[in-house]
Design a protein around this motif. Structure first.
Motif, short mmCIF file in Angstrom:
data_model
loop_
_atom_site.label_atom_id
_atom_site.label_comp_id
_atom_site.label_asym_id
_atom_site.label_seq_id
_atom_site.Cartn_x
_atom_site.Cartn_y
_atom_site.Cartn_z
N THR B 239 49.37 46.79 16.71
CA THR B 239 48.76 47.24 17.97
C THR B 239 49.02 48.73 18.16
O THR B 239 48.11 49.49 18.50
CB THR B 239 49.39 46.46 19.16
N THR B 240 50.25 49.12 17.96
CA THR B 240 50.60 50.54 18.12
C THR B 240 49.78 51.38 17.16
O THR B 240 49.23 52.42 17.53
CB THR B 240 52.11 50.75 17.86
N SER B 242 46.95 50.76 15.80
CA SER B 242 45.55 50.76 16.24
C SER B 242 45.35 51.74 17.40
O SER B 242 44.39 52.50 17.44
CB SER B 242 45.17 49.33 16.62
N ASN B 243 46.33 51.73 18.34
CA ASN B 243 46.25 52.65 19.48
C ASN B 243 46.34 54.11 19.05
O ASN B 243 45.62 54.97 19.55
CB ASN B 243 47.38 52.36 20.49
N SER B 246 43.15 55.39 17.42
CA SER B 246 42.05 55.72 18.34
C SER B 246 42.19 57.11 18.94
O SER B 246 41.21 57.77 19.24
CB SER B 246 41.95 54.66 19.45
N SER B 247 43.46 57.54 19.15
CA SER B 247 43.64 58.87 19.74
C SER B 247 43.92 59.95 18.70
O SER B 247 43.67 61.14 18.94
CB SER B 247 44.78 58.84 20.77
N ASN B 280 51.84 57.72 24.32
CA ASN B 280 50.84 57.00 25.12
C ASN B 280 50.34 55.75 24.41
O ASN B 280 49.93 54.77 25.04
CB ASN B 280 49.65 57.91 25.44
N ALA B 281 50.36 55.79 23.06
CA ALA B 281 49.91 54.62 22.29
C ALA B 281 51.01 53.58 22.15
O ALA B 281 50.83 52.56 21.49
CB ALA B 281 49.45 55.08 20.91
#
Lengths: 406, 309
Positions: B239-240, B242-243, B246-247, B280-281
């Motif tokens: 999850t991290t 992937s986050n 994205s950024s 933030n991720a």
């Protein structure tokens, strides 16, 4: 232990210099010395004929018969000459001696008087003359011996026993001629007057001249070879490149090296002669201009040789091996190790290809033969010629080998 | 001041220098950076007149080097790669000898030799023979021997090989001092730190070609080499990742070591932005390592190989 042995063996045979010095050099030197002492080079002990100048001032049947008999000998080569030329040639060292048959030779045989026969020789070549004497004596015996003995006995009997019976006198004559060859030969041998025309008046020992000249040039060759190869050392440590970065050009660098090597050569030769003067009383004043010129010419030839060695080599190791090989060979054939006059004729001819020969013979000319400068000049010119030739060659090779960066 | 136009040099079948051109301005320290066998020494040897190029020309102050070798030699000093000194002579005697080749009057030369020895910190050992010197001290005398005639141009061929830090600093200080006095210096090295510290302009040379040249900034731009940020995370789940993806679109991930590598055009401007993105991720940062784009990375980018290969 075997592994260590095997490793060292491998390293040894990889080092071509060691192999060369261990095997090839001794083989070459042994061969040269064997030639020099005449052990090989002829069939079954025969050697090249001894050359003897002969001056027949009598020009009679008896003198011509003797000349013909001497000329027919295998071990002797007769060179006809006249008195002045014979003297000149012996003094110059071209021939060991000259047999002079003076006027009245035939008459003396007939009358039973002392035979006017003389052997001029160079005292430096005693050994050759010593070998020549028995040959001369036996030939004389064969040619004129019986006649002389007969005449001597007849004269003696006539003077002391004028009334002796002819059969008795014939018996005495026959016995004397046939059974007393030794005595006759001895009396004939002593009838040849030996006159040394070179070196007789010299106070200097011949051995000292040989030792000084021979050793000086041998050692000089070794030291200049070392100095010459310092160019290669400079190439290896980079200082030669640094010299080339400076405003100096490559020829100046070579000339600088040559000047230094030449200076050291002159200094070394001068020191050796001064030492010989102090230690062995070698008379340096005998012909000072010739001595100075000979030292300069020898120094120049030898120093050029040192530079030449460096110029033909690519590495210091190569130069060292090459110099050891060439110097020992040149010294062996050139008379530094063995006096030239004890070598066979063929070796004496080969000797001219060495610097040692021209140097040593030049010093012999000065100290032993006491030749004037004009007569020594050709040897000086040859040495200078060798020097110039090697210098020109070195300049060319220096550019090609030493200055090559990669 | 120096214009090198299309010079090339071959040794047999080996092309040591393919046509090479560069320009050096007066008062510049010009670095020639490349691995061993790249063609640096060949270039230096052409510039110092030891080699002649097969083609091309070298113009110094409007004069063709080939036509005025002797004149050019008087304004060029060369610090060779090897220690080219007479080991049995003292440092002072070496300097007096090498200086004398440039026709410097003896009194001036004596004073120059003493000054140079003072500058290099070797006055107290000036009468000792070179063979008693350490490698670094020899290197200093190697340099000193080349500057006695006040050359306008100093060619330095890897002058710090095998040098201790103290001697290296002495050499650097002298180079900087000489350069401040107006000397143009051409410096070959395969130590990028040296080129970075000393050189205004750098040419990167490889297999006889100059692959790039310019200031360090220009080289970075030309090569596209970037600063590198290496961030180690405490826990890295899908999850991290992937986050972060994205950024932060451009990064590489070493999941074995929980490490992210991010290339930045300018690390000081971008580091805070990257940290914020990761936090933030949901990423927890354990450590951060920064690597500024240097000659090593520039060389790698340009040639595809390490400088010390």
């Amino acid at each position: 232990m075997y592994k260590l042995f095997k490793k060292d063996l491998k390293l040894f045979f990889k080092d071509k210099r060691s192999v060369l010095l261990t095997f090839l050099l001794p083989i070459i030197l042994i061969s040269l010395f064997a030639f020099a002492f005449g052990a090989i080079g002829g069939s079954k002990g025969s050697s090249n004929p001894v050359e003897l100048l002969l001056v027949d001032s009598d020009q009679t049947i008896a003198s011509k018969e003797l000349v013909a008999n001497l000329d027919s000998l295998k071990g002797l080569k007769i060179i006809p000459s006249d008195l002045s030329m014979a003297k000149k040639l012996v003094i110059k060292g071209k021939y060991a001696g000259a047999l002079i048959l003076h006027k009245g030779f035939e008459d003396s045989i007939e009358t039973g008087n002392d035979i006017p026969m003389e052997l001029w020789y160079d005292k430096a070549r005693d050994m050759e003359i010593g070998m020549l004497q028995p040959v001369l004596t036996s030939t004389l015996m064969a040619s004129i011996g019986k006649k002389i003995v007969q005449k001597n006995i007849e004269s003696y009997l006539q003077n002391n026993f004028p009334n002796i019976d002819k059969s008795i006198s014939d018996k005495i004559l026959s016995d004397a001629i046939n059974k007393d060859n030794n005595t006759s030969a001895f009396s004939l041998s002593s009838s040849i007057k030996l006159t040394s025309i070179v070196g007789e008046k010299k106070e200097t020992n011949l051995g000292i001249i040989q030792a000084v000249a021979g050793t000086a040039i041998l050692m000089l060759l070794f030291s200049v070879a070392g100095l010459g190869t310092s160019i290669l050392e400079e190439k290896e440590n980079g200082t030669i490149n640094r010299l080339l970065y400076s405003p100096l050009n490559s020829s100046i660098i070579l000339y600088g090296k040559m000047l230094f090597t030449f200076f050291i050569a002159i200094l070394q030769l001068t020191t050796m002669f001064l030492f010989s003067w102090l230690a062995f009383k070698l008379d340096l004043t005998v012909n000072i201009p010739a001595l100075v010129l000979m030292i300069i010419a020898t120094g120049f030839a030898v120093s050029s040789f040192g530079i030449f060695l460096a110029a033909i080599s690519k590495t210091r190791q190569q130069a060292q091996s090459l110099s050891t090989l060439i110097i020992l060979i040149m010294s062996a054939i050139g008379g530094s190790m063995i006096p030239l006059f004890v070598m066979p004729a063929i070796m004496q001819k080969i000797a001219i290809f060495s610097i040692n020969y021209w140097g040593i013979q030049g010093f012999y000319d000065i100290f032993w033969r006491a030749l004037p400068l004009a007569d020594i000049l050709p040897r000086i010119l040859v040495l200078l010629g060798i020097g110039i030739f090697m210098t020109l060659l070195s300049i060319r090779l220096f550019q090609k080998n030493v200055l090559k960066l990669i | 001041m120096i214009k090198v136009r299309e010079i090339s040099k071959s040794f047999g079948n080996i092309k040591a220098l393919k046509p090479v051109s560069f320009k050096i301005n007066r008062g510049e320290i010009f670095g020639l950076l490349g691995p061993n066998g790249a063609g640096k020494s060949t270039t230096i040897n052409i510039l110092n007149t030891l080699l002649e190029p097969d083609n091309g020309e070298v113009i110094i102050d409007g004069i063709n080097l080939k036509d005025y070798k002797s004149d050019c030699k008087l304004i060029i000093g060369v610090v060779p790669q090897e220690i080219a000194l007479y080991e049995d002579l003292s440092a002072y005697d070496n300097l007096m000898f090498w200086g004398s080749l440039y026709h410097i009057p003896k009194a001036i030369l004596k004073s120059k030799a003493n000054n140079v020895l003072e500058m290099l910190g070797l006055s107290d050992r000036k009468n000792d023979s070179i063979k008693s010197y350490s490698g670094g001290m020899k290197r200093r005398i190697n340099l000193a021997s080349s500057i006695l005639h006040n050359p306008k141009i100093l060619l330095m061929d890897e002058p710090t090989v095998g040098v201790d830090p103290q001697s290296r600093n002495h050499i650097f200080e002298v180079i900087e001092k000489l350069n401040k006095e107006g000397m143009t210096i051409i410096y070959t090295t395969h130590y990028m730190e040296e080129a970075e510290r000393l050189c205004n302009t750098i040419a990167i040379i490889d297999t006889g070609n100059i692959v790039a040249q310019g200031t360090l900034k220009e080289l970075r731009e030309t090569s596209g080499a970037k600063d590198l940020l290496t961030i180690k995370l405490a826990d890295l789940n899908t999850t991290t990742i992937s986050n972060i993806k994205s950024s932060l679109p451009s990064f590489t991930l070493d999941s074995n070591f929980n490490t992210l590598k991010v290339e930045c055009a300018n690390i000081s401007n971008e580091i805070l932005i990257v940290i914020n993105h990761i936090q933030n991720a949901g990423g927890v940062i354990e450590s951060i390592d920064t690597q500024i784009a240097n000659l090593e990375s520039i060389f790698l980018k340009l040639t595809g190989k390490q400088l010390r290969d």
